[in-house]
Design a protein around this motif. Sequence first.
Motif, PDB file in Angstrom:
ATOM      1  N   ALA A  29       2.012  47.044  30.456  1.00 56.39           N
ATOM      2  CA  ALA A  29       2.259  46.887  31.894  1.00 56.39           C
ATOM      3  C   ALA A  29       2.050  48.204  32.615  1.00 56.39           C
ATOM      4  CB  ALA A  29       3.669  46.353  32.138  1.00 56.39           C
ATOM      5  N   ASP A  30       2.570  49.284  32.075  1.00 55.38           N
ATOM      6  CA  ASP A  30       2.290  50.629  32.569  1.00 55.38           C
ATOM      7  C   ASP A  30       1.291  51.207  31.566  1.00 55.38           C
ATOM      8  OD1 ASP A  30       2.137  53.294  33.231  1.00 55.38           O
ATOM      9  OD2 ASP A  30       4.245  53.730  32.810  1.00 55.38           O
ATOM     10  N   PRO A  31       0.014  51.242  31.929  1.00 57.22           N
ATOM     11  CA  PRO A  31      -1.006  51.646  30.955  1.00 57.22           C
ATOM     12  C   PRO A  31      -0.735  52.972  30.251  1.00 57.22           C
ATOM     13  CG  PRO A  31      -2.047  50.756  32.907  1.00 57.22           C
ATOM     14  CD  PRO A  31      -0.580  50.880  33.220  1.00 57.22           C
ATOM     15  N   SER A  32      -0.148  53.938  30.942  1.00 56.06           N
ATOM     16  CA  SER A  32       0.096  55.236  30.311  1.00 56.06           C
ATOM     17  C   SER A  32       1.213  55.182  29.276  1.00 56.06           C
ATOM     18  CB  SER A  32       0.409  56.289  31.374  1.00 56.06           C
ATOM     19  OG  SER A  32       1.591  55.942  32.072  1.00 56.06           O
ATOM     20  N   ALA A  33       1.974  54.091  29.242  1.00 55.37           N
ATOM     21  CA  ALA A  33       3.079  53.962  28.287  1.00 55.37           C
ATOM     22  C   ALA A  33       2.610  53.727  26.859  1.00 55.37           C
ATOM     23  CB  ALA A  33       4.012  52.831  28.709  1.00 55.37           C
ATOM     24  N   SER A  84       5.056  46.562  16.785  1.00 58.26           N
ATOM     25  CA  SER A  84       5.944  45.456  16.421  1.00 58.26           C
ATOM     26  C   SER A  84       6.717  45.010  17.662  1.00 58.26           C
ATOM     27  CB  SER A  84       6.901  45.865  15.294  1.00 58.26           C
ATOM     28  OG  SER A  84       7.868  46.755  15.773  1.00 58.26           O
ATOM     29  N   ARG A  85       6.909  43.716  17.770  1.00 59.42           N
ATOM     30  CA  ARG A  85       7.568  43.110  18.931  1.00 59.42           C
ATOM     31  C   ARG A  85       8.950  43.706  19.161  1.00 59.42           C
ATOM     32  NH1 ARG A  85       9.923  41.500  22.642  1.00 59.42           N
ATOM     33  NH2 ARG A  85       9.812  39.501  23.687  1.00 59.42           N
ATOM     34  N   GLU A  86       9.641  44.034  18.085  1.00 66.34           N
ATOM     35  CA  GLU A  86      11.002  44.568  18.202  1.00 66.34           C
ATOM     36  C   GLU A  86      11.054  45.940  18.866  1.00 66.34           C
ATOM     37  OE1 GLU A  86      11.407  46.334  13.670  1.00 66.34           O
ATOM     38  OE2 GLU A  86      11.900  44.247  14.068  1.00 66.34           O
ATOM     39  N   ARG A  87       9.940  46.668  18.909  1.00 66.68           N
ATOM     40  CA  ARG A  87       9.909  47.990  19.546  1.00 66.68           C
ATOM     41  C   ARG A  87       9.686  47.905  21.048  1.00 66.68           C
ATOM     42  NH1 ARG A  87       5.725  51.581  16.783  1.00 66.68           N
ATOM     43  NH2 ARG A  87       6.449  53.026  18.372  1.00 66.68           N
ATOM     44  N   LEU A  88       9.348  46.732  21.548  1.00 69.27           N
ATOM     45  CA  LEU A  88       9.107  46.565  22.986  1.00 69.27           C
ATOM     46  C   LEU A  88      10.408  46.224  23.708  1.00 69.27           C
ATOM     47  CD1 LEU A  88       5.846  44.435  22.787  1.00 69.27           C
ATOM     48  CD2 LEU A  88       6.037  46.868  23.361  1.00 69.27           C
ATOM     49  N   PRO A  89      10.529  46.652  24.962  1.00 75.03           N
ATOM     50  CA  PRO A  89      11.733  46.277  25.711  1.00 75.03           C
ATOM     51  C   PRO A  89      11.728  44.784  26.007  1.00 75.03           C
ATOM     52  CG  PRO A  89      10.160  47.406  27.133  1.00 75.03           C
ATOM     53  CD  PRO A  89       9.607  47.479  25.743  1.00 75.03           C
ATOM     54  N   GLU A  90      12.909  44.225  26.183  1.00 71.30           N
ATOM     55  CA  GLU A  90      12.999  42.812  26.540  1.00 71.30           C
ATOM     56  C   GLU A  90      12.420  42.623  27.941  1.00 71.30           C
ATOM     57  OE1 GLU A  90      13.830  40.047  24.809  1.00 71.30           O
ATOM     58  OE2 GLU A  90      13.821  41.447  23.146  1.00 71.30           O
ATOM     59  N   PRO A  91      11.652  41.550  28.149  1.00 72.93           N
ATOM     60  CA  PRO A  91      11.094  41.314  29.486  1.00 72.93           C
ATOM     61  C   PRO A  91      12.201  40.969  30.483  1.00 72.93           C
ATOM     62  CG  PRO A  91      10.544  39.506  27.995  1.00 72.93           C
ATOM     63  CD  PRO A  91      11.245  40.549  27.191  1.00 72.93           C
ATOM     64  N   GLU A  92      11.933  41.251  31.753  1.00 71.73           N
ATOM     65  CA  GLU A  92      12.872  40.903  32.815  1.00 71.73           C
ATOM     66  C   GLU A  92      12.976  39.382  32.899  1.00 71.73           C
ATOM     67  OE1 GLU A  92      14.577  43.195  34.637  1.00 71.73           O
ATOM     68  OE2 GLU A  92      13.636  44.757  33.430  1.00 71.73           O
ATOM     69  N   ASP A  93      13.933  38.883  33.682  1.00 71.18           N
ATOM     70  CA  ASP A  93      14.154  37.438  33.807  1.00 71.18           C
ATOM     71  C   ASP A  93      12.914  36.684  34.275  1.00 71.18           C
ATOM     72  OD1 ASP A  93      16.735  37.614  32.899  1.00 71.18           O
ATOM     73  OD2 ASP A  93      17.609  37.747  34.906  1.00 71.18           O
ATOM     74  N   ASP A  94      12.134  37.277  35.161  1.00 70.63           N
ATOM     75  CA  ASP A  94      10.958  36.588  35.700  1.00 70.63           C
ATOM     76  C   ASP A  94       9.667  37.004  35.004  1.00 70.63           C
ATOM     77  OD1 ASP A  94      10.999  39.174  36.694  1.00 70.63           O
ATOM     78  OD2 ASP A  94      10.242  38.624  38.670  1.00 70.63           O
ATOM     79  N   GLU A  95       9.788  37.642  33.834  1.00 71.95           N
ATOM     80  CA  GLU A  95       8.619  38.103  33.089  1.00 71.95           C
ATOM     81  C   GLU A  95       8.579  37.471  31.703  1.00 71.95           C
ATOM     82  OE1 GLU A  95       8.035  42.645  34.745  1.00 71.95           O
ATOM     83  OE2 GLU A  95       9.231  42.347  32.959  1.00 71.95           O
ATOM     84  N   VAL A  96       7.388  37.518  31.108  1.00 75.18           N
ATOM     85  CA  VAL A  96       7.212  37.051  29.737  1.00 75.18           C
ATOM     86  C   VAL A  96       6.051  37.851  29.135  1.00 75.18           C
ATOM     87  CG1 VAL A  96       5.637  35.177  30.374  1.00 75.18           C
ATOM     88  CG2 VAL A  96       6.947  35.008  28.278  1.00 75.18           C
ATOM     89  N   TYR A  97       6.161  38.183  27.863  1.00 77.07           N
ATOM     90  CA  TYR A  97       5.026  38.793  27.183  1.00 77.07           C
ATOM     91  C   TYR A  97       4.030  37.687  26.902  1.00 77.07           C
ATOM     92  CZ  TYR A  97       7.583  43.136  26.433  1.00 77.07           C
ATOM     93  OH  TYR A  97       8.257  44.314  26.606  1.00 77.07           O
ATOM     94  N   VAL A  98       2.771  37.865  27.323  1.00 78.07           N
ATOM     95  CA  VAL A  98       1.786  36.810  27.112  1.00 78.07           C
ATOM     96  C   VAL A  98       1.645  36.490  25.632  1.00 78.07           C
ATOM     97  CG1 VAL A  98       0.511  37.117  29.263  1.00 78.07           C
ATOM     98  CG2 VAL A  98      -0.147  38.438  27.269  1.00 78.07           C
TER      99      VAL A  98
END
Length: 177
Positions: A29-33, A84-98
């Motif tokens: 979402a933030d490309p530099s991240a 790994s999915r576990e290293r990513l932050p949880e998406p906000e309520d109105d978001e989803v990881y594609v």
Amino acid sequence: MAPRDMVLVGAITGAHGIRGEVKLRSFTADPSAIASYSPLETAAGRKIEITRVRPNKEGFIAILKGVTDRNAAEALRGTELFVSRERLPEPEDDEVYVHDLIGVPVHLADGSLLGEIVDVADYGAGDLIDVKVEGRKDTVLIPYADQYVLAAGEEKVVVDLPEGFLDVEEKRGEEKP
């Protein structure tokens, strides 16, 4: 790790210069991240560590640990980078990881089942959900955009398609050799 536990976050698109730098495309979402998730992993399980990254007009230029010449950088062209999915932050309520949408049922606005998401693709103009339509051999690409996707979550996706959308897609599938 199971493929569902790994999320595609970037890709190496080529070599840059002669000192082993690579061109890097980020899907975060933030490309530099992308550098903050280092070390990343390839589909084959190889660890890729980003030691430095800087922006450029096509994405980023990255220095990777252990990649010191153009030949080594060029050998990585096309390499997809996962975390790994576990290293990513949880998406906000109105978001989803594609990535989390794969395998999720897709319903039309009237509540009827359209099919199941088999892939999510991005050919440069934005995400497309690839839906295996119930009762058909082919799949349908639907833009993952507000005008088509009314709701999305890990339980189901609801789409509102223009009249005739599925008919046009079915005819395209019949025309393929």
